[in-house]
Design a protein around this motif. Sequence first.
Motif, PDB file in Angstrom:
ATOM      1  N   ASP A  37       0.840  -1.196   0.000  1.00 52.09           N
ATOM      2  CA  ASP A  37       0.000   0.000   0.000  1.00 52.09           C
ATOM      3  C   ASP A  37       0.874   1.244   0.000  1.00 52.09           C
ATOM      4  OD1 ASP A  37      -2.340  -1.483   0.037  1.00 52.09           O
ATOM      5  OD2 ASP A  37      -2.348  -1.612   2.231  1.00 52.09           O
ATOM      6  N   THR A  38       0.359   2.320  -0.534  1.00 51.25           N
ATOM      7  CA  THR A  38       1.124   3.558  -0.687  1.00 51.25           C
ATOM      8  C   THR A  38       1.685   4.067   0.631  1.00 51.25           C
ATOM      9  OG1 THR A  38      -0.174   4.194  -2.599  1.00 51.25           O
ATOM     10  CG2 THR A  38       1.025   5.935  -1.499  1.00 51.25           C
ATOM     11  N   ASN A  39       0.910   4.053   1.663  1.00 52.50           N
ATOM     12  CA  ASN A  39       1.357   4.599   2.945  1.00 52.50           C
ATOM     13  C   ASN A  39       2.034   3.560   3.832  1.00 52.50           C
ATOM     14  OD1 ASN A  39       0.403   7.148   2.302  1.00 52.50           O
ATOM     15  ND2 ASN A  39      -1.653   6.672   3.006  1.00 52.50           N
ATOM     16  N   SER A  40       2.292   2.382   3.296  1.00 52.67           N
ATOM     17  CA  SER A  40       2.906   1.318   4.087  1.00 52.67           C
ATOM     18  C   SER A  40       4.425   1.352   3.972  1.00 52.67           C
ATOM     19  CB  SER A  40       2.412  -0.047   3.618  1.00 52.67           C
ATOM     20  OG  SER A  40       1.035  -0.162   3.819  1.00 52.67           O
ATOM     21  N   VAL A  41       5.054   0.734   4.931  1.00 47.58           N
ATOM     22  CA  VAL A  41       6.504   0.568   4.928  1.00 47.58           C
ATOM     23  C   VAL A  41       6.786  -0.889   4.582  1.00 47.58           C
ATOM     24  CG1 VAL A  41       8.571   0.648   6.358  1.00 47.58           C
ATOM     25  CG2 VAL A  41       6.773   2.355   6.676  1.00 47.58           C
TER      26      VAL A  41
END
Length: 75
Positions: A37-41
């Motif tokens: 996901d875009t906001n995941s690390v």
Amino acid sequence: YTSLYQADISIGLKYNNKITKKSGNFDLKSDYTFVIDTNSVISNNKQIEAIKVASSHALEELLAKFAILTLKDKQ
């Protein structure tokens, strides 16, 4: 949105067949693309899993090349 990441693997192998007196080498490359996901690390587990999958693909290719080489030597 999602982001794509790719793990790239390179394996170099040299071989020497004592029976047929043939030697050679293989340079294998494989990759594995994965999504986060875009906001995941990217976690260590995701990285390790991607490396395992890419390595497995490279080793499958290696076994296939050895099988073909063995069949050619028998002819």
